[in-house]
Motif scaffolding. Structure first.
Motif, PDB file in Angstrom:
ATOM      1  N   GLN A  82      16.570 -11.342   6.853  1.00  0.00           N
ATOM      2  CA  GLN A  82      15.740 -11.865   5.813  1.00  0.00           C
ATOM      3  C   GLN A  82      15.568 -11.439   4.575  1.00  0.00           C
ATOM      4  OE1 GLN A  82      12.309 -11.443   8.584  1.00  0.00           O
ATOM      5  NE2 GLN A  82      12.306 -13.609   8.835  1.00  0.00           N
TER       6      GLN A  82
ATOM      7  N   LYS B 255       6.959  -4.429  -4.411  1.00  0.00           N
ATOM      8  CA  LYS B 255       6.711  -5.478  -3.802  1.00  0.00           C
ATOM      9  C   LYS B 255       6.661  -5.395  -2.143  1.00  0.00           C
ATOM     10  CE  LYS B 255       9.058  -9.997  -3.095  1.00  0.00           C
ATOM     11  NZ  LYS B 255      10.281 -10.704  -3.285  1.00  0.00           N
ATOM     12  N   TYR B 256       7.716  -4.244  -1.760  1.00  0.00           N
ATOM     13  CA  TYR B 256       7.717  -3.626  -0.397  1.00  0.00           C
ATOM     14  C   TYR B 256       7.103  -2.323  -0.388  1.00  0.00           C
ATOM     15  CZ  TYR B 256      10.833  -7.799   0.240  1.00  0.00           C
ATOM     16  OH  TYR B 256      11.236  -9.182   0.289  1.00  0.00           O
TER      17      TYR B 256
ATOM     18  N   GLU C  21       7.649  -4.302   5.160  1.00  0.00           N
ATOM     19  CA  GLU C  21       6.362  -5.080   5.212  1.00  0.00           C
ATOM     20  C   GLU C  21       6.194  -5.347   3.545  1.00  0.00           C
ATOM     21  OE1 GLU C  21       2.959  -3.999   7.601  1.00  0.00           O
ATOM     22  OE2 GLU C  21       2.088  -3.627   5.737  1.00  0.00           O
ATOM     23  N   ASP C  22       5.815  -6.443   3.244  1.00  0.00           N
ATOM     24  CA  ASP C  22       5.761  -6.649   1.697  1.00  0.00           C
ATOM     25  C   ASP C  22       4.288  -6.410   1.556  1.00  0.00           C
ATOM     26  OD1 ASP C  22       5.931 -10.162   1.710  1.00  0.00           O
ATOM     27  OD2 ASP C  22       4.083  -8.682   2.375  1.00  0.00           O
ATOM     28  N   CYS C  23       3.943  -6.386   0.193  1.00  0.00           N
ATOM     29  CA  CYS C  23       2.455  -6.182  -0.309  1.00  0.00           C
ATOM     30  C   CYS C  23       1.370  -7.222   0.541  1.00  0.00           C
ATOM     31  CB  CYS C  23       2.378  -6.171  -1.640  1.00  0.00           C
ATOM     32  SG  CYS C  23       3.029  -7.652  -2.489  1.00  0.00           S
ATOM     33  N   SER C  24       1.889  -8.213   0.680  1.00  0.00           N
ATOM     34  CA  SER C  24       1.077  -9.406   1.498  1.00  0.00           C
ATOM     35  C   SER C  24       1.164  -9.023   3.015  1.00  0.00           C
ATOM     36  CB  SER C  24       1.674 -10.618   1.187  1.00  0.00           C
ATOM     37  OG  SER C  24       1.944 -11.029  -0.051  1.00  0.00           O
ATOM     38  N   GLY C  25       1.510  -8.099   3.641  1.00  0.00           N
ATOM     39  CA  GLY C  25       1.519  -7.805   4.781  1.00  0.00           C
ATOM     40  C   GLY C  25       2.666  -8.547   5.683  1.00  0.00           C
ATOM     41  N   ASN C  26       3.403  -9.097   4.771  1.00  0.00           N
ATOM     42  CA  ASN C  26       4.346 -10.089   5.669  1.00  0.00           C
ATOM     43  C   ASN C  26       5.693  -9.226   6.232  1.00  0.00           C
ATOM     44  OD1 ASN C  26       3.142 -12.458   5.248  1.00  0.00           O
ATOM     45  ND2 ASN C  26       4.020 -12.540   3.102  1.00  0.00           N
ATOM     46  N   HIS C  27       6.072  -9.387   7.478  1.00  0.00           N
ATOM     47  CA  HIS C  27       7.156  -8.490   7.664  1.00  0.00           C
ATOM     48  C   HIS C  27       8.404  -9.298   7.984  1.00  0.00           C
ATOM     49  CE1 HIS C  27       4.291  -5.663   9.480  1.00  0.00           C
ATOM     50  NE2 HIS C  27       3.466  -7.107   9.634  1.00  0.00           N
ATOM     51  N   LYS C  28       9.394  -8.427   7.595  1.00  0.00           N
ATOM     52  CA  LYS C  28      10.780  -9.302   7.447  1.00  0.00           C
ATOM     53  C   LYS C  28      11.943  -8.059   8.249  1.00  0.00           C
ATOM     54  CE  LYS C  28      10.351 -11.799   3.012  1.00  0.00           C
ATOM     55  NZ  LYS C  28      10.662 -12.018   1.709  1.00  0.00           N
ATOM     56  N   ASP C  29      12.696  -8.534   8.637  1.00  0.00           N
ATOM     57  CA  ASP C  29      13.962  -7.942   9.003  1.00  0.00           C
ATOM     58  C   ASP C  29      14.815  -7.891   7.906  1.00  0.00           C
ATOM     59  OD1 ASP C  29      14.821 -10.165  11.616  1.00  0.00           O
ATOM     60  OD2 ASP C  29      15.272 -10.255   9.369  1.00  0.00           O
TER      61      ASP C  29
END
Lengths: 426, 1048
Positions: B962, B935-936, B951-959
């Protein structure tokens, strides 16, 4: 000028130099009023020890080979004390022959004092010959003072050679024979220069460590009469010389009242503060037994590897140890004062092992090594410390740091970091 | 490296626990809570790195709760070589190398590299707690945690260190502010420099002060000189005033002198002399008067004297009578006493003589021999008699004693006689002893006889039986009997012997043994002489019975022998019984009774013997004593005869000396002493009578002389002699005294006459001298002389005054100025001089004021100079300045060390981030991807930021904030694993230990985590501790090579 003496066929005199009257003690960081008073009087106490020695030994005269005062603007107090000493000599019918040196040139300010008739000061223009007459023979004393502070010329070249009519000749000069790292070269000359004049004795001043450069004829630095900083350890005093034509005997006489004891003390194997205090006590007792008639100022460098290293990084701990030793001292009599304990110990860690660890600590060690290896990298560190040393007050009041010192401090910085990480995890 | 065997001897709850044959790189320890998973983790750590030296912990951690030695061993495989690490709490490391040798710490460090206990704990072993702690941290803290892991130290964070370094260098110095140490020191330095400068400035005024001082001193000297001159003038005027009176005197004296008549000559000595002479003359005239008066008085006394010349003529006789008057009086008194004494002594003597004998008188006394020889004779006889009497007395005592002893012996004999009445005299000791012997024999052999009788009866019975049973029995021969009889005799004899020597018990024993031997002999001999045959038809009991006998002859023989024996024994016993007084063989009790009776008799017999012995002794003694008695009596008789002879001899002597016979020497000696006494008294009496006669004659003579003298001098004769003599004496004394006085008066008169002559002569001389002086002075009378004298004195006085005045004036003026002064005095007045004096005084005072002002100025200037000289503060200031500067330099170096340390740390962190972080992140994100099921896919941290992002597989970044808690834990786990992998690129790969870290993961994530571990085990041996059975299954499923160990 001709003087009379009661001795027959032999004379004796004191050769002294570098009194530096009123010179303050340097290298002492913590001081209280009493100690300040004691130290400020130390040069005078040693001077009067010299005077009383001359009176006790009933010498014929005393030679002062320069730097009687510490400053060309000689303090009034020191001049008056010196006058008092000369008056004492005069009462005992002892002559005094004086040349001035780089610290107290003739050009400096002097109070208008009436010197007694036993005082003979050599001028600064050219070498003078003054004759001391004794029953059996005369002694010709050839000397020259510094007119100015910096004398770079070889004054010896101006001195006359010994005459056939001079049975005993003494040279009196403040000068640098050969290279002496600790002192600037004033009136530089060589042994050969001195020997060529064929004098029977050379009474020199300028080098503070008593040194016998040559035995026959004697060429001697009497050294200063009182050590004033940690670099001036060991016995300080003057020479008592007996001339029994043609034999010349000279013995060193101690005049100092304060003795410097500087030593490196290893803390290897010591685990507790009480161990440290016991070790200090033992060392101090040894020194005390050796110097039974002097007060002692101690400065110790603690070295070695010990668990105490991190504790000793705390200045308060050092201060408490100093307080423990110093508070009991009676400064009115013979005392032992520990001025400083410098912690150069390290934790019992292996620096090489840390360097190999590939963690943050190893990076620190590697960084230090890189800085040490590269002079250019030191520039960056100089900039770091420039906030203090280049400030107005820093420039005025602090001694600048050189590369060598910076390298040492860098290692200390490394130790500080390593101590921080390691001290809590032991 | 991997662990192959775990062997726990004693550690926490484990005792003798083994986990052996660990072959897999994934080892799962499954057990419920408190099964010991954490204990096992700690054990592994201790095996690698030793028991931690934790002080003051009580109790010690993981002490064996179930016994055993505290410690154990680990077997390891490293680079295909086997090592064994063995540690116990009390011993050093025991490392067994693959070669079989014992290794040391150095060898162990090769195995574990630079990893230490902390590093292992921080990096290779972690549990849920670390994950949970991590969850609360922010990014920077995470970074720091990572880097803490990177330092291998978990107890202090990097941010703490950074913060501390910063605070330390700021403590020492800040560009602004006063509180930092260096800032404060700079401030102090500035102050000290200012003080020093101020001080130096003051010192430079020294010369100016010196100059001022000199000028003041010079001016003062000048003023003093001026004042000196004025003083001189003032003194001059003052002197003129002082001598003014003298000058006036001088002038007036001169004037008076001129008016007096001049006398050319006068001798002052004459004046004194005449005065003295006149005085002397007066004195002498007075003396003459006195002498004359005295003389007249003496003449009058002479005429009044009374002297009796007749008495004076008999002076010698009177003196003689006076001298002997005392003797006369004494003689008169003593003659009476002597008379009385003579009478009493006569009486005493008569009495004593009569006591000797009635017809004894003085005549007889004188005719008696009182010589020494007589006395010796009497004493000898006395001694002889005394000696003999003493002997008789001793003999009487001895005789008495002997009689007493004899009486005692007789009494004893009588007593013994009485005693014997009660003792049978017919007791015969030997008989008694015989009886004792017989009793002994009876005691010994009566039982034997009885026994023999019994045996005999038995044997008879047996014989009867035997005879009926055995007819086939052949009794062969018979054994000889004599040995038995011999033994018997020996037994008897030894018994007797033992009894006599008092060893009765031993005798009985030996006798018994011997008798037994006899019996045995008989038995054996009978047995040997018969041939045993058996009858088959006999019963067994019979056969046994027969077997006892070789043949029938045996028992007969027994009987015969026994009968013979019995016969002898009976005979013997009868004899013995007879001896004891029995008519028959008694019973033992009778024997005992007899023995008692015999004992009593024996005692009596002994007593009788004793009595007899004693009597014999007493008889002997009695005889002896009687003999002695007889001898003593004879001796006594002889002595008494001797006494009688001596008495007889003495009586003869008495008779010859006309003494009463029958007196004993003692008595005669007593009489002798009385005679001696009488003799002495008689002699005394005779002398007394002579004395009486002498005294009487003396008294009479004196009387006669006195009477004659009284008669010649016509005095009263009726007075007693003594009175008359005294009167004579008085008269004589008076006359003599009168004569003496007369002589004295005559003598004094003559002396006075002489004195008068002398005095008159001297008076004449004085008068002559006075006349001569008067003529010398050319005067006729004394009055004229006195007048001349007076004139002369007055002249002299005036001259003296003139001289004195001149002298005084000269004293102040000197001789040179004398005339000038006189002239000056002559030309001035007293008032003018006074005026001049005052003017000078004022001037002097003015100058004094000026001098005083200058002196004050000089004093102030000197004080200032002294202050400058004594004020040594500049040295102290300089010293302080030096010290503070030193301190500042020292602190500046300390500041430099801290600020450089901060810089180093920051640089190191930065470098570490740049160089190491990417590898860590890369490794971590791989695991993170696996764990999260892809997933990440990415983990990263911007360089200029401390954030950690995923960064998840969708390219979203989370700290991190989160992410969910579980995902954040997974992230950290991944980061940790990444770090481990990165770390051990340069270090040995030690086993990794997870302590139930997946407990919060959901199943999917947990499975994925195990899957990730499956990758991890390619490089490291992994230990997983859990109490969840599902995790066991999961692990086994995902990691087929999992080795499971169950902890109970």
């Amino acid at each position: 000028m001709v003087n009379e003496s009661n001795s027959a066929n032999s004379i004796s005199f004191i050769h002294a130099a570098d009194l530096h009257l009123d010179s303050p003690f340097s290298g002492i960081a913590e001081i209280n009023q009493k100690l300040a008073h004691k130290l400020s009087n130390a040069t005078f106490d040693s001077f009067f020890n010299l005077i009383y020695l001359a009176i006790r030994k009933e010498v014929n005269f005393v030679l002062f080979a320069g730097d009687i005062y510490d400053n060309q603007n000689k303090s009034l107090y020191s001049q008056l004390q010196f006058l008092k000493g000369m008056e004492l000599l005069n009462e005992s019918k002892i002559e005094a022959y004086i040349v001035h040196g780089n610290h107290d040139p003739l050009s400096g300010w002097s109070a208008h004092l009436n010197w007694p008739e036993n005082v003979h000061i050599f001028n600064g223009k050219e070498p003078e010959v003054k004759v001391f007459k004794s029953n059996g023979f005369n002694v010709h004393i050839v000397g020259m003072s510094y007119q100015e502070h910096h004398i770079k010329d070889n004054l010896v070249k101006q001195f006359p050679a010994k005459s056939k009519k001079w049975p005993l000749t003494i040279g009196l000069l403040h000068c640098s024979v050969g290279n002496h790292g600790e002192h600037y070269s004033y009136s530089p000359c060589t042994l050969n220069d001195l020997n060529q004049l064929n004098y029977d004795y050379w009474a020199l001043g300028h080098v503070h460590t008593p040194s016998i450069l040559q035995n026959n004829p004697p060429i001697i630095y009497s050294g200063n009469t009182q050590g004033r900083h940690p670099g001036e350890t060991g016995e300080r005093g003057c020479y008592l010389v007996k001339m029994d034509n043609p034999q010349i005997k000279y013995t060193f006489q101690s005049t100092s009242t304060i003795y410097w004891d500087c030593a490196e003390l290893s803390l290897n194997g010591l685990n507790s503060e009480s161990d440290l205090i016991e070790m200090l006590n033992k060392h101090i007792q040894t020194v005390k037994n050796e110097q039974t008639d002097k007060s002692i100022i101690c400065r110790y460098k603690l070295v070695g590897k010990s668990k105490l290293s991190s504790i000793l990084n705390d200045e308060e701990v050092i201060d408490n140890i100093l307080k423990y030793f110093n508070d009991d001292q009676n400064l009115d009599s013979q005392f032992i004062w520990i001025d400083r304990l410098r912690n150069h110990t390290k934790l019992p860690i292996n620096r090489q092992n840390i360097a190999q660890r590939q963690d943050l600590l190893s990076e620190i060690v590697k960084l230090v090594d890189e800085y040490q290896a590269n002079d250019d990298d030191l520039t960056e560190l100089f900039e770091t410390v420039s906030t203090l040393f280049n400030s107005n007050d820093g420039k005025r009041f602090l001694q600048p740091i050189n590369k060598s010192e910076l390298r040492t401090i860098l290692y200390e910085a490394e130790d500080i970091i390593l101590d921080q990480f390691m001290e809590n995890d032991e | 490296m991997r662990i192959e065997n775990i062997n726990i001897n004693g550690f926490g709850k484990f005792n003798s626990y083994r986990a052996e044959g660990i072959s897999s790189n994934c080892v799962l320890f499954y057990g419920p809570n408190e099964a010991g998973k954490s204990t096992l983790l700690e054990f592994i750590r201790i095996m690698f790195f030793g028991f931690s030296k934790v002080k003051n912990t009580s109790p010690k951690p993981y002490i064996p709760l179930k016994g055993g030695r505290h410690g154990g061993s680990l077997s390891l495989i490293s680079k295909d070589e086997k090592y064994v690490i063995e540690r116990y709490d009390t011993t050093e490391l025991n490392l067994i190398l693959p070669t079989g040798k014992i290794g040391d710490k150095h060898d162990l460090s090769k195995l574990v590299g630079s990893i230490d206990s902390n590093t292992f704990e921080n990096i290779y072993a972690f549990g849920l707690k670390e994950l949970q702690d991590f969850n609360t941290l922010n990014d920077e803290a995470i970074q720091n945690k990572l880097y803490s892991a990177g330092t291998g130290f978990k107890s202090i964070s990097i941010s703490d260190v950074k913060s501390k370094l910063n605070s330390m260098h700021r403590f020492y110095y800040k560009p602004k502010g006063k509180k930092p140490v260096l800032n404060e020191l700079f401030y102090k330095i500035k102050n000290l420099k200012a003080q020093y400068s101020e001080h130096v400035g003051k010192i430079e005024s020294y010369d100016e002060l010196q100059t001022n001082l000199e000028s003041c001193l010079n001016e003062r000297e000048k003023l003093k000189a001026t004042r000196e001159d004025l003083y001189k003038k003032f003194d001059f005027v003052n002197n003129l005033l002082y001598v003014w009176d003298d000058w006036i005197n001088l002038v007036s004296s001169n004037a008076t002198l001129d008016n007096i008549k001049k006398i050319s000559f006068f001798c002052e000595k004459h004046s004194d002399e005449i005065t003295n002479l006149v005085k002397r003359k007066e004195h002498l005239e007075h003396q003459v008067e006195e002498f004359t008066k005295e003389k007249q008085e003496l003449i009058l006394d002479k005429e009044n004297l009374l002297i009796d010349y007749d008495v004076l003529d008999y002076k010698e006789e009177i003196y003689q009578l006076v001298n002997y008057l005392e003797k006369y009086i004494a003689d008169k008194a003593s003659s009476k006493q002597v008379e009385l004494k003579i009478a009493s002594e006569k009486q005493e003597l008569d009495k004593l003589l009569k006591s000797i004998s009635y017809d004894w008188n003085r005549e007889k006394l004188n005719n008696t021999d009182f010589s020494i020889q007589t006395k010796e004779f009497i004493k000898t006889k006395q001694l002889q008699l005394n000696s003999l009497d003493n002997k008789v007395s001793d003999l009487n005592s001895e005789i008495k004693l002997l009689n007493e002893n004899i009486d005692q012996i007789n009494a004893k004999l009588e007593s013994n006689k009485n005693k014997r009445k009660y003792i049978n005299p017919n007791l015969i000791t030997v008989e008694i002893e015989g009886c004792f012997e017989a009793i002994f024999n009876l005691r010994t052999f009566i039982p034997e006889l009885e026994k023999l009788n019994n045996d005999l009866d038995n044997w008879r019975k047996d014989a009867a039986i035997l005879n009926t049973l055995v007819q086939r029995k052949n009794v062969n021969g018979s054994a000889p009997v004599w040995p038995a009889i011999l033994l018997l005799i020996i037994a008897i004899l030894q018994a007797i012997y033992m009894y006599t020597i008092g060893l009765l018990a031993e005798g009985a024993l030996i006798s018994g043994i011997l008798v037994g031997s006899i019996i045995l002999y008989i038995y054996i001999s009978n047995k040997n002489n018969s041939k045993p045959t058996t009858n088959k038809s006999l019963h067994d009991e019979d056969k046994k019975f027969l077997d006892n006998f070789e043949s029938p002859y045996d028992i007969d023989q027994y009987i015969t022998n026994a009968e013979e024996k019995k016969k002898k024994l009976t005979s013997f016993l009868k004899e013995q019984a007879k001896i004891c007084g029995f008519d028959f063989i008694p019973r033992l009790s009778q024997v005992e009774q007899k023995a008692k009776e015999l004992q009593v008799e024996a005692d009596k017999s002994a007593e009788l013997n004793n009595i007899q012995l004693e009597e014999a002794e007493l008889f002997d003694e009695n005889r002896q004593l009687s003999e002695n008695l007889r001898e003593k009596k004879v001796e006594k008789s002889n002595i008494e005869n001797s006494i009688n002879d001596i008495i007889h001899e003495f009586n003869n002597w008495l008779l010859s000396n006309k003494l009463n016979t029958g007196l004993l020497p003692t008595q005669v000696l007593e009489i002798y002493s009385i005679i001696q006494t009488c003799y002495d008294k008689n002699a005394n009496l005779s002398s007394k009578e002579e004395e009486y006669e002498q005294i009487s004659n003396s008294v009479q003579s004196y009387k006669n002389k006195t009477v004659k003298l009284i008669k010649d001098l016509k005095m009263n004769p009726n007075q007693p002699i003594e009175v008359s003599v005294r009167l004579l004496k008085e008269k004589l004394d008076l006359s003599e005294k009168g004569q003496a006085q007369l002589d004295l008066i005559v003598s004094n008169i003559e002396k006075l006459d002489k004195k008068l002559d002398v005095t008159y002569s001297e008076i004449n001389n004085i008068e002559s001298r006075i006349n001569m002086i008067l003529s010398l002075e050319k005067v006729t009378t004394l009055k004229e002389f006195r007048k001349k004298e007076q004139n002369w004195i007055e002249l002299k006085k005036l001259k003296d005054e003139i001289k004195t005045s001149e002298h005084r004036i000269r004293r102040f003026t000197g001789n040179e100025l004398f005339n000038e002064i006189l002239e000056k005095l002559n030309n001035t007045t007293y008032g003018e001089l006074e005026l001049e004096k005052n003017e000078l005084k004022e001037e002097i005072e003015r100058i004094n004021d000026m001098i005083e002002t200058l002196s004050n100025t000089i004093g102030e200037t000197e004080t200032k100079i002294n202050q400058l000289i004594e004020n040594h503060q500049e040295s102290e200031i300089q010293q302080n300045l030096k010290s503070v500067s030193e301190k500042a330099n020292h602190i500046s170096r300390k500041w430099a060390a801290f600020i450089l340390a901060e810089k180093l740390l920051n640089n190191a962190i930065s470098k570490y981030e740049h160089e190491h972080q990417p590898e860590v992140v890369t490794d971590a994100q791989k695991f993170f991807s696996i764990i999260t099921g892809e997933k990440y896919n990415r983990i990263y941290s911007p360089l200029d930021s401390s954030e950690i992002l995923v960064e998840d597989c969708s390219g979203n970044h989370k700290d991190i904030q989160q992410l969910s808690r579980g995902t954040a834990e997974q992230l950290y786990l991944s980061l940790r694993i990444g770090f481990i992998l990165h770390f051990q690129k340069y270090n040995p790969s030690l086993p990794i230990i997870f302590d139930d870290v997946f407990v919060n993961f959901d199943n999917t994530r947990a499975q994925n985590a195990f899957k990730a571990i499956n990758d991890l085990i390619k490089t490291n041996q992994v230990f997983y501790f859990t109490c969840h059975p599902e995790h066991v299954e999961m692990c086994k499923e995902k990691i087929p090579s999992t080795q499971v160990f169950e902890l109970v």
